[in-house]
Write an enzyme that holds these catalytic residues in place. Structure first.
Site, short mmCIF file in Angstrom:
data_model
loop_
_atom_site.label_atom_id
_atom_site.label_comp_id
_atom_site.label_asym_id
_atom_site.label_seq_id
_atom_site.Cartn_x
_atom_site.Cartn_y
_atom_site.Cartn_z
N HIS A 186 5.39 5.70 11.51
CA HIS A 186 4.89 5.60 10.14
C HIS A 186 3.91 6.78 9.97
CE1 HIS A 186 3.60 4.14 6.38
NE2 HIS A 186 3.29 2.89 6.68
N ARG A 193 0.79 -1.22 0.00
CA ARG A 193 0.00 0.00 0.00
C ARG A 193 0.83 1.28 0.00
NH1 ARG A 193 -2.70 -3.95 1.91
NH2 ARG A 193 -0.75 -4.38 2.93
N THR A 194 1.80 1.33 0.91
CA THR A 194 2.51 2.59 1.09
C THR A 194 3.26 2.96 -0.19
OG1 THR A 194 2.74 2.06 3.42
CG2 THR A 194 4.13 3.81 2.58
N ARG A 206 11.55 3.88 3.37
CA ARG A 206 11.16 2.87 4.36
C ARG A 206 12.40 2.07 4.72
NH1 ARG A 206 6.01 -1.08 4.44
NH2 ARG A 206 5.13 0.90 5.13
N LYS A 241 27.24 -3.41 -0.76
CA LYS A 241 28.69 -3.15 -0.83
C LYS A 241 29.16 -2.38 0.39
CE LYS A 241 28.31 -2.34 -5.81
NZ LYS A 241 28.48 -1.23 -6.75
C1 NCD Z 1 1.94 -1.14 8.23
C2 NCD Z 1 3.44 -0.97 8.31
O1 NCD Z 1 4.18 -1.22 7.36
O2 NCD Z 1 3.86 -0.55 9.39
N1 NCD Z 1 1.53 -1.39 6.91
C3 NCD Z 1 1.21 -0.32 6.12
O3 NCD Z 1 2.04 0.49 5.80
N2 NCD Z 1 -0.06 -0.19 5.75
C4 NCD Z 1 1.39 -2.10 9.20
C5 NCD Z 1 1.94 -3.49 9.24
O4 NCD Z 1 2.86 -3.85 8.51
O5 NCD Z 1 1.41 -4.26 10.04
#
Ligand code: NCD
Length: 312
Positions: A136, A57-58, A108, A87
């Site tokens: 997040h 999703r993100t 991320r 590396k």
């Molecule tokens: C979440 C995350 O990556 O922290 N997912 C997301 O971005 N929708 C929640 C999760 O992984 O449980």
């Protein structure tokens, strides 16, 4: 009211006017998209998504948001294996270099604190798309937007945060934002080993938000407005046995829902595991797929405010 340069923590969004502005713009983009009339406010801008951890999703909603606004999205979805990290290159060197090619980096990473570290070295805005068990922030912004659009208000509600509150970064970011809501009551439903870290409990206390830590949904009032469920964050557990012991302990199915919180809006950042029975999808208050879709528009609004403030 000013948007931060980098988006690292929702601590930077403790401003009701700023949140209202972001949510208004989100509504605007939602309507504009339906009418195929999204402004190309990121035209000529290039944004990199640099992902060291899996995401559906993100990453996809960020990239769709960039492209809908006329920008270019480039991506490394598995930077842990396919970048010079293998590396031995440090994250700070990596963002310093990439920052010379693009206008912003959506990052991320598997370590808490990595987004702040990257921001200190980056010549361009860093947007934290999840830093380990840290935060997040964009997920929490879309979560708060979803609460507002489902309940039709930002104040006066009872919410249960349920599941892995210790490692669940979305909940950490959400707690900061909840301090901006008035007249709310927060129930923290988790096994003993997965309780919300003390710093977030202290935050609720400092804002005089009534909150209770409870071991199960049985202990919350039946007139709950929102249940925010979270998967057990398996990848953050030191050993598999710890995880095995806990992962079946929390589960929401139609029977539990009817019994303990018949009117609650159900949210989940997804992906789900056993904690959320797919049979609940039929309930009109199951908001998690709407929540995921809201992410696209909240991210459009955020990108537009950060990178094209004169446009929208
Ligand atoms: C979440 C995350 O990556 O922290 N997912 C997301 O971005 N929708 C929640 C999760 O992984 O449980």
């Amino acid at each position: 009211m000013e948007y931060p340069k980098h988006v690292i923590s929702t601590e930077q969004f403790l401003d009701r006017a700023l949140l209202e502005d972001l949510f208004q713009l989100t509504n605007h983009f939602l309507r504009a998209d339906a009418e195929h009339a999204v402004p190309r406010s990121l035209e000529g801008r290039m944004i990199m998504s640099l992902f060291y951890e899996p995401s559906t999703r993100t990453r996809v909603s960020f990239e769709a948001a960039i492209r809908k606004l006329g920008g270019d999205a480039i991506t490394t979805e598995n930077a842990r294996e396919f970048s010079s990290v293998t590396k031995g290159e440090t994250l700070t060197d990596t963002v310093r270099v990439i920052g010379g090619y693009v206008d912003a980096i959506v990052l991320r990473h598997f370590e808490a604190g990595s987004a702040a570290l990257a921001a200190a070295a980056s010549p361009v805005p860093i947007i934290n798309a999840g830093d380990g068990a840290g935060e997040h922030p964009t997920q929490a912004l879309l979560d708060l937007y979803t609460i507002r659009s489902e309940l039709k208000r930002l104040d006066t509600f009872r919410i249960a945060l349920m599941g892995d509150l210790r490692f669940g970064r979305t909940v950490h970011s959400l707690v900061h934002l909840l301090t901006q809501c008035r007249n709310i009551h927060v129930y923290l439903v988790s096994p003993e080993a997965l309780r919300l870290p003390p710093k977030y409990i202290q935050l609720l206390a400092a804002h005089h938000i009534p909150h209770e830590e409870v071991a199960s949904l049985h202990a919350v009032p039946r007139d709950l407005d929102v249940i925010y469920l979270l998967r057990i964050q398996k990848e953050r557990f030191p050993t598999a046995t710890d995880y095995e012991q806990l992962h079946t302990s929390y589960r929401l199915d139609p029977e539990v829902l009817e019994r303990y919180a018949p009117n609650a809006t159900i949210m989940h950042p997804l992906p789900r595991q056993q904690e959320l029975d797919p049979a609940i999808d039929l309930n009109p208050r199951a908001a998690y797929f709407r929540q995921a879709r809201n992410g696209l528009y909240v991210r459009m609004a955020l990108l537009s405010r950060l990178l094209a403030p004169r446009h929208a």
